[in-house]
Design an enzyme around this catalytic site. Structure first.
Site, mmCIF file in Angstrom:
data_model
loop_
_atom_site.group_PDB
_atom_site.id
_atom_site.type_symbol
_atom_site.label_atom_id
_atom_site.label_comp_id
_atom_site.label_asym_id
_atom_site.label_seq_id
_atom_site.Cartn_x
_atom_site.Cartn_y
_atom_site.Cartn_z
ATOM 1 N N GLY A 1 0.886 -1.230 0.082
ATOM 2 C CA GLY A 1 0.073 -0.145 0.013
ATOM 3 C C GLY A 1 0.744 1.177 -0.099
ATOM 4 O O GLY A 1 0.312 2.417 0.464
ATOM 5 N N SER A 2 2.153 1.332 -0.314
ATOM 6 C CA SER A 2 2.796 2.533 -0.339
ATOM 7 C C SER A 2 2.265 3.322 -1.550
ATOM 8 O O SER A 2 2.372 4.622 -1.228
ATOM 9 C CB SER A 2 4.259 2.001 -0.548
ATOM 10 O OG SER A 2 4.571 1.603 -1.947
ATOM 11 N N ARG B 1 -13.444 -17.164 -11.609
ATOM 12 C CA ARG B 1 -12.988 -15.861 -11.589
ATOM 13 C C ARG B 1 -14.102 -14.690 -12.071
ATOM 14 O O ARG B 1 -14.119 -13.644 -11.569
ATOM 15 C CB ARG B 1 -11.835 -15.824 -12.903
ATOM 16 C CG ARG B 1 -11.284 -14.531 -13.142
ATOM 17 C CD ARG B 1 -10.057 -14.719 -14.147
ATOM 18 N NE ARG B 1 -9.014 -15.336 -13.653
ATOM 19 C CZ ARG B 1 -7.830 -14.902 -13.115
ATOM 20 N NH1 ARG B 1 -7.810 -13.579 -12.724
ATOM 21 N NH2 ARG B 1 -6.965 -15.404 -12.413
ATOM 22 N N MET C 1 -2.749 -6.820 -7.711
ATOM 23 C CA MET C 1 -2.296 -8.035 -8.208
ATOM 24 C C MET C 1 -3.219 -8.969 -8.941
ATOM 25 O O MET C 1 -2.643 -10.130 -9.366
ATOM 26 C CB MET C 1 -1.203 -8.556 -7.548
ATOM 27 C CG MET C 1 -0.228 -7.528 -6.724
ATOM 28 S SD MET C 1 0.588 -6.441 -7.944
ATOM 29 C CE MET C 1 1.891 -7.649 -8.646
ATOM 30 N N ARG C 2 -4.398 -8.843 -9.170
ATOM 31 C CA ARG C 2 -5.128 -9.880 -9.806
ATOM 32 C C ARG C 2 -5.671 -9.208 -11.095
ATOM 33 O O ARG C 2 -6.038 -8.007 -11.187
ATOM 34 C CB ARG C 2 -6.540 -10.045 -8.992
ATOM 35 C CG ARG C 2 -6.578 -10.686 -7.710
ATOM 36 C CD ARG C 2 -5.841 -12.226 -7.710
ATOM 37 N NE ARG C 2 -6.986 -13.007 -8.190
ATOM 38 C CZ ARG C 2 -6.666 -14.542 -8.469
ATOM 39 N NH1 ARG C 2 -5.731 -14.761 -8.104
ATOM 40 N NH2 ARG C 2 -7.783 -15.131 -8.879
ATOM 41 N N ASN D 1 -3.944 2.420 -13.630
ATOM 42 C CA ASN D 1 -3.056 1.397 -13.067
ATOM 43 C C ASN D 1 -1.641 1.762 -13.216
ATOM 44 O O ASN D 1 -1.466 2.631 -13.956
ATOM 45 C CB ASN D 1 -3.261 0.133 -13.752
ATOM 46 C CG ASN D 1 -2.516 -0.971 -13.476
ATOM 47 O OD1 ASN D 1 -2.478 -1.037 -12.173
ATOM 48 N ND2 ASN D 1 -1.522 -1.588 -14.203
ATOM 49 N N HIS E 1 2.213 0.512 -13.067
ATOM 50 C CA HIS E 1 2.815 -0.605 -13.550
ATOM 51 C C HIS E 1 4.580 -0.462 -13.337
ATOM 52 O O HIS E 1 4.865 0.900 -13.812
ATOM 53 C CB HIS E 1 2.466 -0.910 -14.925
ATOM 54 C CG HIS E 1 3.128 -2.240 -15.348
ATOM 55 N ND1 HIS E 1 2.842 -3.504 -15.029
ATOM 56 C CD2 HIS E 1 4.260 -2.167 -16.143
ATOM 57 C CE1 HIS E 1 3.714 -4.263 -15.304
ATOM 58 N NE2 HIS E 1 4.660 -3.823 -16.102
ATOM 59 N N THR F 1 -7.492 -1.213 -19.684
ATOM 60 C CA THR F 1 -8.392 -1.898 -20.841
ATOM 61 C C THR F 1 -8.510 -3.325 -20.500
ATOM 62 O O THR F 1 -7.843 -3.853 -19.765
ATOM 63 C CB THR F 1 -7.781 -1.493 -22.187
ATOM 64 O OG1 THR F 1 -6.478 -1.910 -22.195
ATOM 65 C CG2 THR F 1 -8.100 0.163 -22.599
HETATM 66 C C1 GRF Z 1 4.240 -1.406 -7.136
HETATM 67 O O1 GRF Z 1 5.448 -1.415 -7.529
HETATM 68 C C2 GRF Z 1 3.214 -1.312 -8.112
HETATM 69 O O2 GRF Z 1 3.477 -0.663 -9.363
HETATM 70 C C3 GRF Z 1 3.252 -2.772 -8.521
HETATM 71 O O3 GRF Z 1 3.107 -3.289 -7.282
HETATM 72 C C4 GRF Z 1 3.727 -2.614 -6.204
HETATM 73 C C5 GRF Z 1 2.692 -2.236 -5.340
HETATM 74 O O4 GRF Z 1 3.489 -1.508 -4.397
HETATM 75 N N1 GRF Z 1 1.927 -2.903 -9.379
HETATM 76 P P1 GRF Z 1 2.536 -0.750 -3.049
HETATM 77 O O5 GRF Z 1 1.372 -1.821 -2.513
HETATM 78 O O6 GRF Z 1 2.135 0.501 -3.523
HETATM 79 O O7 GRF Z 1 3.525 -0.485 -2.034
#
Ligand code: GRF
Length: 217
Positions: free
Chosen positions: A13-14, A67, A92-93, A109, A111, A143
């Site tokens: 959650g950073s 799913r 992450m899903r 999102n 990435h 998308t």
């Molecule tokens: C981040 O690097 C984000 O880009 C990726 O997963 C990580 C999540 O980090 N999809 P956090 O949970 O926001 O600390």
């Protein structure tokens, strides 16, 4: 009226913390995080949200055999708050059409690579293995295809000779924490226009291409 934002998280959650920090500094384009939703009850982001007084909800993907059923339950949970924007901040899903179609055009999102390089997982390991000298992160509209939606903004960082996955990940993460709040603020201010595959940043006094953004850090 302030944009209502729902943030989806899976872990630490950073990036959520960076968004909350920007909101507290009034640097989120007037956006307000109204809910944090996690697909894992142990996600650290839930505690961060609670610490800031933001309501949370868990839709655990383990509770769904199919799913598609998870997608619908998650979409219903998100829609209950009528958000203007849904932000995937370390979610992450992979989301199916049952979710994405309901929030098309209002979902961002983050990435951890300079897309279209290194979609998917283990981006820092793969960047090191390929020997790239520049790496970074991307904020894009979501998308149906994973990690290929229109790019809002990117931040680049150098790759150092002595980097390992941990040091490179930390450098990219610091850039994420700058980039994501900027992109969310632009959305909330109504400054993002999708033109084909490209995203234009509108309304700047000094026009700037939204697709290339390097934080000062
Ligand atoms: C981040 O690097 C984000 O880009 C990726 O997963 C990580 C999540 O980090 N999809 P956090 O949970 O926001 O600390």
């Amino acid at each position: 009226m302030a944009s209502r934002i729902t943030v989806l998280v899976s872990g630490r959650g950073s990036n959520l913390a960076a968004l909350l920090g920007a909101q507290a500094r009034d640097a989120l384009g007037g956006g307000r995080i109204v809910r944090v939703v996690a697909n894992r009850p142990q996600a650290g982001g839930l505690g961060i949200a609670a610490g800031s007084g933001v309501p949370t909800r868990v839709v655990d993907h383990h509770d769904f055999a199919q799913r598609d059923d998870f997608d619908v339950a998650l979409a219903d949970a998100v829609a209950a708050d009528a958000p203007d924007l849904v932000v995937l901040a370390g979610f992450m899903r992979v989301l199916g059409p049952g979710f994405i179609e309901r929030f098309a055009g209002r979902m961002l999102n983050i990435h951890p690579s300079l897309l279209p390089a290194f979609p998917g997982l283990h981006t820092h390991r793969r960047a090191l293995a390929e020997g790239v000298r520049v790496h970074g992160c991307t904020v894009h509209f979501v998308t149906a295809d994973v990690d290929v939606g229109p790019i809002v903004a990117q931040a680049a960082v150098p790759v150092h000779d002595d980097d390992d996955e941990t040091s490179l990940a930390a450098r990219v993460l610091a850039a994420e924490h700058v980039l994501l709040p900027h992109a969310v603020a632009w959305y909330c201010l109504g400054r993002l226009a999708i033109v084909g595959k490209r995203v234009h940043l509108t309304g700047d006094r000094l026009p700037r291409d939204a697709a290339l953004f390097c934080p000062d850090a």
